[in-house]
Design a protein around this motif. Structure first.
Motif: not given
Length: 141
Positions: A9-11, A101-102, A105, A110
């Motif tokens: 995932n992106v995080p 970042s937002r 997300h 993703a």
């Protein structure tokens, strides 16, 4: 390679990128020292000259205050500006990174690899209106 590095995932991808660039807890302080301070800051500080000619400005991010980094700066005779704890972010790029970042997300799909994340970040960067950037710069005290 970047193209084959899978991310869940992106995080997680952001954590990979942060770790590669020396951001993180104390164990990444050595990465910051080896990837930023030693090859970039030290030669620049040396070119500016000893004494009051060079003062390093960095915030209190964990790698910046890591013992290995503080020791490196002391050993090299590089003075760093005192930075107050919990100080407001006075650098407009921090706010741009938050916008980016937002935006990443909020995507329906993703990025699945580090390369896809890098491509998405370039696209998001190019989509930020110049007026947004100008507004952030004007808002700085």
């Amino acid at each position: 390679s970047l193209e084959t590095t899978r991310v869940e995932n992106v995080p997680a991808a952001c954590n990979i990128l942060q770790q590669q660039h020396g951001q993180g807890n104390d164990r990444f302080g050595s990465g910051y020292r080896d990837e930023i301070l030693r090859p970039l800051v030290r030669p620049y500080a040396g070119a500016v000259g000893p004494g009051p000619g060079f003062l390093l400005m960095q915030d209190n991010a964990r790698p910046h205050v890591a013992g290995v980094c503080q020791q490196f700066l002391q050993d090299e005779g590089i003075d760093a500006m005192d930075w107050p704890a919990r100080s407001p972010d006075l650098n407009p790029i921090e706010h741009i990174w938050d916008i980016m970042s937002r935006s990443i997300h909020q995507r329906h799909v993703a990025p699945q690899t580090v390369q896809e994340l890098a491509d998405a970040l370039v696209q998001v960067w190019e989509e930020i209106p110049q007026e947004t950037i100008r507004h952030l710069i004007r808002s700085m005290p």
